[in-house]
Every structure is written in C-alpha cells, then in structure tokens.
Design an enzyme around this catalytic site. Structure first.
Site, PDB file in Angstrom:
ATOM      1  N   GLY A 227     -23.893 173.863  92.168  1.00  7.35           N
ATOM      2  CA  GLY A 227     -24.440 175.198  92.279  1.00  7.35           C
ATOM      3  C   GLY A 227     -25.832 175.390  92.820  1.00  7.35           C
ATOM      4  O   GLY A 227     -26.428 176.441  92.606  1.00  7.35           O
ATOM      5  N   ASP A 247     -14.702 175.937  92.611  1.00  6.95           N
ATOM      6  CA  ASP A 247     -14.724 174.518  92.965  1.00  6.95           C
ATOM      7  C   ASP A 247     -13.487 173.858  92.369  1.00  6.95           C
ATOM      8  O   ASP A 247     -12.923 174.352  91.376  1.00  6.95           O
ATOM      9  CB  ASP A 247     -15.988 173.820  92.454  1.00  6.95           C
ATOM     10  N   ASP A 274      -7.200 176.754  91.922  1.00 10.34           N
ATOM     11  CA  ASP A 274      -5.817 176.360  91.676  1.00 10.34           C
ATOM     12  C   ASP A 274      -4.937 177.014  92.738  1.00 10.34           C
ATOM     13  O   ASP A 274      -5.431 177.631  93.679  1.00 10.34           O
ATOM     14  CB  ASP A 274      -5.366 176.725  90.251  1.00 10.34           C
ATOM     15  N   ASP A 291     -19.445 176.025 101.896  1.00 10.04           N
ATOM     16  CA  ASP A 291     -20.307 174.844 101.971  1.00 10.04           C
ATOM     17  C   ASP A 291     -19.380 173.630 101.908  1.00 10.04           C
ATOM     18  O   ASP A 291     -19.162 173.050 100.857  1.00 10.04           O
ATOM     19  CB  ASP A 291     -21.306 174.871 100.808  1.00 10.04           C
ATOM     20  N   CYS A 344     -23.739 169.417 105.354  1.00 11.22           N
ATOM     21  CA  CYS A 344     -24.974 168.622 105.362  1.00 11.22           C
ATOM     22  C   CYS A 344     -24.758 167.389 106.237  1.00 11.22           C
ATOM     23  O   CYS A 344     -25.098 166.269 105.858  1.00 11.22           O
ATOM     24  CB  CYS A 344     -25.409 168.243 103.945  1.00 11.22           C
TER      25      CYS A 344
END
Length: 393
Positions: A227, A247, A274, A291, A344
C-alpha cells in the site's frame, strides 16, 4: 581494521542463505538483526553494508576471487575495500596479491562481469535500450538514498522538515515532487512509524500525480500490495472520496490496513481478488491504478539480490501477466474515467511496449500522458507510468 569473528562469520552465513537457498536479502538481514539483539549500531552497519555490497557485486567479485564461494567473495570485497582480510579467514583459492592483480584486470572484462549482472539480463537490457543501458546499469549499481513522502493528511513538507531538524535528522526537499524529502543522514528507528512520514522512493512518488485526482473521486488501486501508493492516493485526495485497494495476497492487505491506521486514512477499504472481483467493481471507478507486477529492475539499488533470482522465463511470464491485466482491469472504470499503468522496471518491453501492444489490440484507448523515471538522470529508482483514457468496455 579491527575484525570481529562473530560478525565476519555472520556475513558468510547470510550470503549462503541468499546465494545457496534463494532467500530474499532484506528478509535474511532483518531476521539476523532480530536474532542478534546484542549487536550494536556499528555491528549492524558492518554486516548490512558488507552483505549488500557483496550481493550487488557478486559476479565482479567472483572474477576477482576466482571462485563463487561466499567466503572467497567476502575476501575479494574486504581486500578491495580494506586491503586485507581477517587474519584467520580462509577461502578456497588464491591470495591477496592474486586478487589485487585480478581486480586491476576487471576493467577489461565484458560489461556483464564489470557491472555484475547475468549474461542474459545484460543482453536483454542492451537489446532493448541500446547505449542507455550502460548508464542505467551503472546507476542501478549505486547505493540508494532514503526518500520520505510527507503524509499531507497530517502535515506539510515545511513542518516535517522543521520536525526532522529538531530531531537532528539532516534532510532536504526533492525538486519536482511536492511531498518528497531525501535524507542526508540516518532516520532514527523511533521516527519510522510516525504517521507524518512514509519511506517511499522518489520515483514511486512520481506515479500517483499522473492519475489527475480530485477529492471525492472513486479510485481503485488494483495491485495494491502493502500500500505505499495506496496511502499516497489517500493523501492526494485530501481524505475525501472512496479508495478500494485490491490484491491477490491477503497478508499484504493486512499490512496495508495497519499502515493506513497509522497514517489516519479513513476512506479506504480492502478486498482480496477473487473470481468475482471484476464483475463486482465493473464500471465503478473514476480512476484505476494498475501498479503491475514486473521484473523490478528499476529497484536494483535497494534489492540487488533480485538480479540473481530473476530468470528469462520468469520475465516472460511476468509480461504475460501484464498483458492480461491491461486487457481486463480497465473494465473497472466508469465511462469517461482514466487509468494509469505503472511498473518499477526500466525495460521498454514491460513499459511503453505493453501500452503500444494494447493500443493495437484495442484502439479505443489513448495515451494522455506518461512518465519515464530514469535512475541515471534522476538518482531515483526506475519507474514507468502512462495515463490512458477512452471508452470503458
């Protein structure tokens, strides 16, 4: 230098866990510090710095040592840094003079050895990035500074800088990021959990502003993890609106909820992905942040062990996951909404390459803005983000 056998032996044991058993570097070091509570600040600094640098320069040190054994790598590191080893240190082959000679020859070795990366990764990086790969790779082998993000729900940057000065912590603002602070010294452990600050790299802090948020919006963080960016979203929305953090890992969402309480974030809910998640939230959000899972190559300064765990098949599997997310997660948007895809990674195939492929598959989307964060140019971790808009499906 005064050598402490307990500490030097501990370095060898930790490296064996990372190299021989594939354990994550920062987890290994954290567990060692937890177990060895009698180690002082200087002891911990010696162990952490030694282990991190040997992991970072593993392949170059293996050339210098003529061996990949952790004890030989440590010998090569200490001889290069201190000019000597502990007097009772034993490794498989070679001696001080031989290592000094091989270190002098390191500059003539191929880039993958000099910059200490696997051959396949060096070939992949250069094939995708050309000469810029040299600059980025060199930057990613540097040491990472510590950046903080000011939690604007509780304070502004000027107030936080003043507070840090009172706590005798040297810090300065980061140009181009209104909430970012870079430390010029150490952050005392007692300050780490203060809700006014979050440890978050400057490159990571460049992502949320691209979402073009307004207070009161509905926002989904579709791959929230623990987070860091979710909390940034909450601050950017001034505590107004709704945020749903999603997530696949429930334990990460547990950590997110803990951090959110400390940051005084109230307008946040979490749900584990789910089979029915897409259906439940279809057309709900004004903004979606994807992300995405990625190679993580932009963060090698902080987790150098990643380059030894990453494989080419693993990278290809990650790219397939990214494509799947891009094909389905924008369905969470309401008509007229916008979404950001971020990684990233420094590899174009994970970044703009994925966006271009999506636009070919679904031309209804268009890129409004994008951000490429280069470690070589900024000194930050490497990140990519693109904001897209268009007709939601």
């Amino acid at each position: 230098m005064r050598w402490h056998r307990v500490l030097t032996e501990a370095c060898g044991e930790l490296l064996s866990q990372v190299f021989d058993h594939g354990r994550v570097l920062d987890h290994v070091v954290a567990a060692a510090f937890q177990a060895q509570r009698k180690w002082g600040k200087r002891d911990r600094s010696f162990v952490a710095e030694t282990v991190w640098e040997v992991v970072r320069w593993r392949r170059a040190l293996a050339f210098v040592a003529g061996s990949e054994d952790p004890r030989a790598l440590l010998a090569a590191h200490w001889i290069g840094r201190e000019g000597e080893c502990p007097p009772d240190w034993r490794w498989q082959r070679g001696g001080t003079e031989e290592m000094i000679a091989r270190r002098a020859a390191l500059a003539d070795q191929p880039r993958a050895i000099r910059e200490s990366v696997p051959d396949w990764l060096d070939e992949r990086g250069f094939s995708e990035m050309g000469p810029s790969w040299d600059r980025e790779l060199a930057a990613l082998n540097g040491r990472a500074p510590v950046f903080l993000r000011v939690n604007t729900l509780l304070a502004d940057r000027a107030a936080v800088l003043d507070w840090l000065r009172q706590e005798k912590v040297a810090a300065r603002p980061v140009d181009g990021l209104p909430d970012a602070v870079v430390l010029e010294g150490l952050l005392p452990k007692r300050l780490v959990g203060d809700g006014r600050i979050e440890i978050q790299d400057a490159g990571s802090q460049a992502i949320v502003p691209l979402l073009d948020l307004e207070p009161g919006m509905r926002v989904i963080d579709a791959c929230a993890g623990a987070g860091g960016k979710t909390l940034h979203l909450a601050a950017a929305m001034a505590g107004q609106g709704e945020i749903v953090a999603l997530d696949v890992a429930g334990r990460k969402l547990d950590e997110l909820r803990r951090r959110a309480r400390g940051a005084h974030v109230r307008h946040l809910s979490t749900e584990k992905w789910d089979a029915g998640t897409l259906r439940k939230f279809r057309g709900w959000a004004d903004r979606v942040l994807i992300d995405a899972p990625c190679s993580g190559l932009g963060t090698l300064r902080r987790q150098p062990d990643l380059k030894w765990r990453l494989t080419e098949p693993g990278l290809e599997k990650t790219r397939r996951t990214q494509r799947k997310l891009l094909d389905h997660y924008p369905e969470l948007l309401r008509p007229g909404g916008k979404w950001v895809y971020a990684t990233c990674s420094v590899l174009p195939s994970e970044n703009r390459g994925q966006i271009d492929a999506l636009l070919e598959r679904d031309p209804r989307w268009q890129v409004e803005d994008e951000r490429i964060v280069s470690p070589a140019e900024t000194g930050w971790d490497g990140f990519y983000a693109a904001r897209l808009s268009g007709a939601a499906r």
